[in-house]
Each structure stands twice: as structure tokens, then as C-alpha cells.
Design an enzyme around this catalytic site. Structure first.
Site, PDB file in Angstrom:
ATOM      1  N   LYS A 197       0.831  -1.214   0.000  1.00 52.41           N
ATOM      2  CA  LYS A 197       0.000   0.000   0.000  1.00 52.41           C
ATOM      3  C   LYS A 197       0.863   1.260   0.000  1.00 52.41           C
ATOM      4  O   LYS A 197       0.623   2.174  -0.779  1.00 52.41           O
ATOM      5  CB  LYS A 197      -0.921   0.047   1.245  1.00 52.41           C
ATOM      6  CG  LYS A 197      -1.860  -1.123   1.381  1.00 52.41           C
ATOM      7  CD  LYS A 197      -2.795  -0.945   2.579  1.00 52.41           C
ATOM      8  CE  LYS A 197      -2.112  -0.959   3.934  1.00 52.41           C
ATOM      9  NZ  LYS A 197      -1.642  -2.285   4.360  1.00 52.41           N
ATOM     10  N   ARG A 225      11.328  -1.746  11.357  1.00 55.34           N
ATOM     11  CA  ARG A 225      10.223  -1.280  12.195  1.00 55.34           C
ATOM     12  C   ARG A 225      10.015  -2.279  13.321  1.00 55.34           C
ATOM     13  O   ARG A 225      10.064  -3.480  13.103  1.00 55.34           O
ATOM     14  CB  ARG A 225       8.928  -1.201  11.357  1.00 55.34           C
ATOM     15  CG  ARG A 225       8.717   0.147  10.708  1.00 55.34           C
ATOM     16  CD  ARG A 225       7.569   0.138   9.755  1.00 55.34           C
ATOM     17  NE  ARG A 225       6.305  -0.363  10.289  1.00 55.34           N
ATOM     18  CZ  ARG A 225       5.136  -0.264   9.650  1.00 55.34           C
ATOM     19  NH1 ARG A 225       5.081   0.331   8.474  1.00 55.34           N
ATOM     20  NH2 ARG A 225       4.029  -0.750  10.170  1.00 55.34           N
ATOM     21  N   ARG A 228       0.000  -8.975  13.629  1.00 59.29           N
ATOM     22  CA  ARG A 228      -0.658  -8.011  12.732  1.00 59.29           C
ATOM     23  C   ARG A 228      -1.495  -8.726  11.665  1.00 59.29           C
ATOM     24  O   ARG A 228      -2.580  -8.282  11.330  1.00 59.29           O
ATOM     25  CB  ARG A 228       0.392  -7.099  12.074  1.00 59.29           C
ATOM     26  CG  ARG A 228       0.923  -6.054  13.044  1.00 59.29           C
ATOM     27  CD  ARG A 228       2.234  -5.481  12.579  1.00 59.29           C
ATOM     28  NE  ARG A 228       2.108  -4.665  11.391  1.00 59.29           N
ATOM     29  CZ  ARG A 228       3.095  -4.461  10.511  1.00 59.29           C
ATOM     30  NH1 ARG A 228       4.270  -5.035  10.686  1.00 59.29           N
ATOM     31  NH2 ARG A 228       2.895  -3.690   9.481  1.00 59.29           N
ATOM     32  N   ARG A 246      -9.597   0.642   8.783  1.00 55.61           N
ATOM     33  CA  ARG A 246      -9.137  -0.703   9.126  1.00 55.61           C
ATOM     34  C   ARG A 246     -10.166  -1.469   9.946  1.00 55.61           C
ATOM     35  O   ARG A 246      -9.902  -2.602  10.333  1.00 55.61           O
ATOM     36  CB  ARG A 246      -7.862  -0.587   9.950  1.00 55.61           C
ATOM     37  CG  ARG A 246      -6.580  -0.827   9.157  1.00 55.61           C
ATOM     38  CD  ARG A 246      -5.480  -0.581  10.142  1.00 55.61           C
ATOM     39  NE  ARG A 246      -4.226  -1.180   9.917  1.00 55.61           N
ATOM     40  CZ  ARG A 246      -3.166  -0.513   9.468  1.00 55.61           C
ATOM     41  NH1 ARG A 246      -3.275   0.722   9.074  1.00 55.61           N
ATOM     42  NH2 ARG A 246      -2.014  -1.104   9.403  1.00 55.61           N
ATOM     43  N   ARG A 301      11.808  -6.259   5.259  1.00 56.86           N
ATOM     44  CA  ARG A 301      11.645  -4.832   4.957  1.00 56.86           C
ATOM     45  C   ARG A 301      12.536  -4.001   5.891  1.00 56.86           C
ATOM     46  O   ARG A 301      12.630  -4.271   7.081  1.00 56.86           O
ATOM     47  CB  ARG A 301      10.179  -4.442   5.172  1.00 56.86           C
ATOM     48  CG  ARG A 301       9.926  -2.949   5.075  1.00 56.86           C
ATOM     49  CD  ARG A 301       8.484  -2.642   4.852  1.00 56.86           C
ATOM     50  NE  ARG A 301       7.679  -2.756   6.060  1.00 56.86           N
ATOM     51  CZ  ARG A 301       6.372  -2.464   6.086  1.00 56.86           C
ATOM     52  NH1 ARG A 301       5.748  -2.062   4.994  1.00 56.86           N
ATOM     53  NH2 ARG A 301       5.682  -2.581   7.207  1.00 56.86           N
TER      54      ARG A 301
HETATM   55  P1  AMP Z   1       0.754   0.901   9.074  1.00 57.85           P
HETATM   56  O1  AMP Z   1       1.966   1.704   8.849  1.00 57.85           O
HETATM   57  O2  AMP Z   1      -0.405   1.334   8.218  1.00 57.85           O
HETATM   58  O3  AMP Z   1       1.006  -0.588   8.985  1.00 57.85           O
HETATM   59  O4  AMP Z   1       0.275   1.185  10.586  1.00 57.85           O
HETATM   60  C1  AMP Z   1       1.124   0.866  11.675  1.00 57.85           C
HETATM   61  C2  AMP Z   1       0.317   0.727  12.957  1.00 57.85           C
HETATM   62  O5  AMP Z   1      -0.379   1.963  13.239  1.00 57.85           O
HETATM   63  C3  AMP Z   1      -0.787  -0.331  12.927  1.00 57.85           C
HETATM   64  O6  AMP Z   1      -0.307  -1.646  13.200  1.00 57.85           O
HETATM   65  C4  AMP Z   1      -1.727   0.200  14.023  1.00 57.85           C
HETATM   66  O7  AMP Z   1      -1.207  -0.048  15.309  1.00 57.85           O
HETATM   67  C5  AMP Z   1      -1.676   1.707  13.786  1.00 57.85           C
HETATM   68  N1  AMP Z   1      -2.713   2.135  12.794  1.00 57.85           N
HETATM   69  C6  AMP Z   1      -2.500   2.732  11.579  1.00 57.85           C
HETATM   70  N2  AMP Z   1      -3.658   2.975  10.935  1.00 57.85           N
HETATM   71  C7  AMP Z   1      -4.647   2.507  11.762  1.00 57.85           C
HETATM   72  C8  AMP Z   1      -6.073   2.445  11.663  1.00 57.85           C
HETATM   73  N3  AMP Z   1      -6.720   2.891  10.590  1.00 57.85           N
HETATM   74  N4  AMP Z   1      -6.745   1.890  12.717  1.00 57.85           N
HETATM   75  C9  AMP Z   1      -6.110   1.443  13.816  1.00 57.85           C
HETATM   76  N5  AMP Z   1      -4.772   1.446  13.970  1.00 57.85           N
HETATM   77  C10 AMP Z   1      -4.031   1.984  12.959  1.00 57.85           C
END
Ligand code: AMP
Length: 213
Positions: free
Chosen positions: A13, A155, A166, A87, A126
Site C-alpha cells: 500500500k 520497524r 498483525r 481498518r 523490509r
Molecule cells: P501501518 O503503517 O499502516 O502498517 O500502521 C502501523 C500501525 O499503526 C498499525 O499496526 C496500528 O497499530 C496503527 N494504525 C494505523 N492505521 C490505523 C487504523 N486505521 N486503525 C487502527 N490502527 C491503525
């Protein structure tokens, strides 16, 4: 154009969003980036959400919707690409209620489909550049030799046990969002396997058709 990019962690994404920003002039709204910046800055928000993120859990819906809405508003409610939002079905419902209320619904909800074993490989290998945010893969796209190796980080939530957490959160809480958009006739499924360019072409072809441009 207003679109959301959806898919499991590691589906690509972020990479595709960055290409769409560069080539289509959209603004990238990543709730994950907003949250990571807040954690890095040790702001009140960062302190509130840190535990969820590092545990591979979702941040509560009301907190994330507030962040997403602020970011959408800041773009004049148009020309954005959402990456990592919504999400949960609740997050989708709140956003749709808002966007439909101002007559600016999404043009498409684009879901990237990638098999599980590829996701684990992509995430565990990654690496991210701490300052530029550039993303690498240890085998397929290693950091160039002139990049300072001390700035190349993994990360915390890309460690194997967090990746498994996750992916299981994704299946339980996030995947139902797809059915929500399928019922609305807004779901566009895209094969997320292949090169960045191949996936990009598939996305652009579909969204231009939807946005009628
Ligand atoms: P990402 O970089 O999109 O994988 O987001 C990293 C982390 O941020 C996720 O594992 C969640 O802990 C939090 N997060 C990001 N976007 C959301 C969302 N829309 N709803 C809930 N938690 C989020």
C-alpha cells in the site's frame, strides 16, 4: 480523485501510494505514518498510542478517525489517497457518513491481494531509512552502498512475532471492511503480486475508469 488503498500489512500500500502521489498528484494520507511521527515526537497522542502500535494491535477507532478526518479536511476533502485507513467497519462507517454528507464519497476502495507467505517474507525483510522513510527489501531492493547503514532500521512491528500478530488482527478486524465496500459496489480487487510497475498499472487503469478521467 478520492481513493483508499487497502490490503494486509506488506501488500504494498505504502509503495503504491507514493507512486500515485508522484505521478497523479494525489496527497498521501497514511494513518500509520501520522501515528509513527507522533510516537517519535513523544507527543501526548504518541504516548497514548505507542503500546498498541508496538504490540501489533489497532489504535482505538475514535482516535484514528479523528486523525484521518483532520488529514482529509486539511486536503480540502479531495485529491487524496488513504493508506491504512479504514481498518475496521466502524472506521469505514464514520468516514463514509462524513464523506457522503459533504457529497464527496470515495471513487474506489482498492484492495491489494497478496498471498500470506509473500507478506511474511516482504515484512520480515523490509527495512526503512530513518530520515527519508524510503523502503527497502534486504533481497529484492537492498539499500544502496552509499546510504549510511546506521540509518537503515527495521520497524519494531516488522519483527516476526509482531508480523504474525498483525496478520491475525488483519484477518479478524480489518478484512470485514472489504465486505462493507463490496456491498456498496465500491470494491476494486487488484492482484498485488508482480513488480511495482505492474501493480501500479493495474491500479491506475481501474481508478481512472472509476473516477471517469
Ligand atoms: P501501518 O503503517 O499502516 O502498517 O500502521 C502501523 C500501525 O499503526 C498499525 O499496526 C496500528 O497499530 C496503527 N494504525 C494505523 N492505521 C490505523 C487504523 N486505521 N486503525 C487502527 N490502527 C491503525
Amino acid at each position: 480523485m478520492r481513493i483508499a488503498l487497502f490490503g494486509p500489512p506488506g501488500a504494498g500500500k505504502g509503495t503504491q501510494a507514493k507512486l500515485l502521489v508522484k505521478r497523479e498528484g494525489l496527497t498521501h494520507i497514511s494513518t500509520g505514518d501520522i501515528i509513527r511521527n507522533a510516537i517519535r515526537a513523544e507527543s501526548a497522542l504518541g504516548q497514548e498510542v505507542r503500546g498498541y502500535v508496538e504490540g501489533g494491535q489497532l489504535v482505538p477507532d475514535d482516535v484514528v478517525w479523528k486523525l484521518a478526518k483532520e488529514a482529509i479536511n486539511a486536503q480540502g476533502n479531495d485529491n487524496f489517497i488513504l493508506d491504512g485507513y479504514p481498518r475496521t467497519v466502524k472506521q469505514a462507517e464514520w468516514m463514509e457518513e462524513y464523506l457522503e454528507g459533504i457529497d464527496r464519497p470515495l471513487h474506489a476502495f482498492v484492495s491489494l491481494v497478496v498471498p500470506d507467505e509473500q507478506l511474511v517474507d516482504r515484512l520480515s525483510k523490509r527495512r526503512i531509512h530513518a530520515e527519508t522513510g524510503d523502503t527497502y527489501h534486504l533481497e529484492h531492493k537492498p539499500p544502496p552502498p552509499d546510504v549510511d547503514a546506521s540509518l537503515i532500521k527495521q520497524r519494531a512491528d516488522d519483527k516476526p512475532e509482531k508480523v504474525r500478530e498483525r496478520l491475525s488482527v488483519y484477518k479478524e478486524e480489518t478484512q470485514p471492511v472489504e465486505s462493507y465496500y463490496r456491498e456498496k459496489g465500491m470494491l476494486v480487487e487488484i492482484n498485488g503480486e508482480g513488480t511495482f510497475e505492474e501493480v501500479y498499472e493495474r491500479i491506475v487503469h481501474q481508478i481512472k475508469e472509476r473516477a471517469d478521467i
